[in-house]
Write a protein that holds these residues in place. Structure first.
Motif, PDB file in Angstrom:
ATOM      1  N   LYS A   1      -0.221   9.408  -4.385  1.00  0.00           N
ATOM      2  CA  LYS A   1      -0.955   9.007  -5.585  1.00  0.00           C
ATOM      3  C   LYS A   1      -2.393   8.597  -5.240  1.00  0.00           C
ATOM      4  O   LYS A   1      -3.236   8.520  -6.120  1.00  0.00           O
ATOM      5  CB  LYS A   1      -0.268   7.814  -6.250  1.00  0.00           C
ATOM      6  CG  LYS A   1       1.110   8.074  -6.770  1.00  0.00           C
ATOM      7  CD  LYS A   1       1.659   6.798  -7.378  1.00  0.00           C
ATOM      8  CE  LYS A   1       3.135   6.894  -7.616  1.00  0.00           C
ATOM      9  NZ  LYS A   1       3.686   5.612  -8.072  1.00  0.00           N
ATOM     10  N   ALA A   2      -2.633   8.308  -3.994  1.00  0.00           N
ATOM     11  CA  ALA A   2      -3.955   7.865  -3.523  1.00  0.00           C
ATOM     12  C   ALA A   2      -4.343   8.694  -2.303  1.00  0.00           C
ATOM     13  O   ALA A   2      -3.500   9.337  -1.689  1.00  0.00           O
ATOM     14  CB  ALA A   2      -3.900   6.378  -3.177  1.00  0.00           C
TER      15      ALA A   2
ATOM     16  N   CYS B   1       0.795  -1.240   0.000  1.00  0.00           N
ATOM     17  CA  CYS B   1       0.000   0.000   0.000  1.00  0.00           C
ATOM     18  C   CYS B   1       0.821   1.281   0.000  1.00  0.00           C
ATOM     19  O   CYS B   1       0.354   2.325  -0.470  1.00  0.00           O
ATOM     20  CB  CYS B   1      -0.939   0.012   1.208  1.00  0.00           C
ATOM     21  SG  CYS B   1      -1.876  -1.511   1.420  1.00  0.00           S
TER      22      CYS B   1
ATOM     23  N   MET C   1      -8.994  -2.722  -3.435  1.00  0.00           N
ATOM     24  CA  MET C   1      -7.556  -2.464  -3.339  1.00  0.00           C
ATOM     25  C   MET C   1      -6.755  -3.724  -3.636  1.00  0.00           C
ATOM     26  O   MET C   1      -7.228  -4.823  -3.362  1.00  0.00           O
ATOM     27  CB  MET C   1      -7.205  -1.967  -1.932  1.00  0.00           C
ATOM     28  CG  MET C   1      -7.829  -0.631  -1.571  1.00  0.00           C
ATOM     29  SD  MET C   1      -7.074   0.694  -2.526  1.00  0.00           S
ATOM     30  CE  MET C   1      -8.503   1.420  -3.277  1.00  0.00           C
TER      31      MET C   1
ATOM     32  N   CYS D   1       1.345   4.015  -2.968  1.00  0.00           N
ATOM     33  CA  CYS D   1       0.295   4.990  -3.305  1.00  0.00           C
ATOM     34  C   CYS D   1      -0.128   5.844  -2.114  1.00  0.00           C
ATOM     35  O   CYS D   1      -0.490   7.003  -2.285  1.00  0.00           O
ATOM     36  CB  CYS D   1      -0.932   4.267  -3.860  1.00  0.00           C
ATOM     37  SG  CYS D   1      -0.614   3.450  -5.441  1.00  0.00           S
ATOM     38  N   HIS D   2      -0.096   5.282  -0.925  1.00  0.00           N
ATOM     39  CA  HIS D   2      -0.605   5.985   0.260  1.00  0.00           C
ATOM     40  C   HIS D   2       0.510   6.575   1.125  1.00  0.00           C
ATOM     41  O   HIS D   2       0.206   7.209   2.133  1.00  0.00           O
ATOM     42  CB  HIS D   2      -1.469   5.043   1.110  1.00  0.00           C
ATOM     43  CG  HIS D   2      -2.730   4.624   0.426  1.00  0.00           C
ATOM     44  ND1 HIS D   2      -3.831   5.434   0.349  1.00  0.00           N
ATOM     45  CD2 HIS D   2      -3.051   3.474  -0.217  1.00  0.00           C
ATOM     46  CE1 HIS D   2      -4.793   4.799  -0.307  1.00  0.00           C
ATOM     47  NE2 HIS D   2      -4.354   3.612  -0.667  1.00  0.00           N
TER      48      HIS D   2
ATOM     49  N   ARG E   1      -5.639  -0.675  -6.315  1.00  0.00           N
ATOM     50  CA  ARG E   1      -6.358  -0.190  -7.500  1.00  0.00           C
ATOM     51  C   ARG E   1      -5.967  -0.947  -8.770  1.00  0.00           C
ATOM     52  O   ARG E   1      -6.797  -1.139  -9.640  1.00  0.00           O
ATOM     53  CB  ARG E   1      -6.115   1.306  -7.713  1.00  0.00           C
ATOM     54  CG  ARG E   1      -6.800   2.166  -6.721  1.00  0.00           C
ATOM     55  CD  ARG E   1      -8.239   2.379  -7.131  1.00  0.00           C
ATOM     56  NE  ARG E   1      -8.815   3.394  -6.250  1.00  0.00           N
ATOM     57  CZ  ARG E   1     -10.061   3.428  -5.911  1.00  0.00           C
ATOM     58  NH1 ARG E   1     -10.895   2.533  -6.372  1.00  0.00           N
ATOM     59  NH2 ARG E   1     -10.508   4.356  -5.108  1.00  0.00           N
TER      60      ARG E   1
END
Length: 147
Positions: A81-82, A69, A110, A72-73, A112
């Motif tokens: 990005k998230a 994760c 998730m 993106c996070h 994505r």
């Protein structure tokens, strides 16, 4: 006549006893229904120091987050990005919703680029990690002070 009166009295006593038994059974069943309904009530998300953390293995959730994760996070869950998984916007969006709603979203959406990749235990552990991150600021998921 006296025997008849005696039988009537016994019949009434037996009727009262049966009535009490039925009322007791009914009250008992209602109690069980209320208890099971409250036990089945969905656990609500709550964020803040000392708030409860949902079921799941927080450390496994952190390992899953660190492996999948974070790209993106971001490592501190602040987004990139998230959307962020911490902070006022995230809390406003998820506070009061059921733990299962966040679990379902993570499990089915998730990551994505590969929705549904995460297993049920992985998604449950991620929810525990995300909430633990919010509810134990300044501490690592294992309870030790953050570096």
């Amino acid at each position: 006549m006296r025997g008849q009166a005696s039988n009537v009295a016994r019949g009434r006593a037996l009727g009262r006893l049966v009535h009490k038994a039925w009322v007791g059974a009914l009250v008992g069943c209602m109690g069980l229904m209320i208890a099971s309904a409250s036990a089945a009530s969905p656990e609500k998300l709550s964020f803040g120091l000392g708030r409860p953390v949902p079921a799941g293995d927080v450390l496994k959730g952190q390992h899953t987050f660190d492996a999948i994760c974070w790209a993106c996070h971001s490592r501190d869950l602040s987004g990139g990005k998230a959307p962020p998984l911490t902070g006022p916007g995230f809390y406003k969006n998820w506070r009061g919703k059921s733990v299962d709603a966040l679990f379902d979203f993570i499990r089915n959406s998730m990551p994505r680029d590969d929705p549904g990749f995460l297993s049920d235990p992985m998604a449950r552990d991620l929810v525990a990690y995300i909430v633990s991150y919010a509810n134990t600021p300044g501490r690592s998921p294992g309870g030790k002070p953050a570096k």
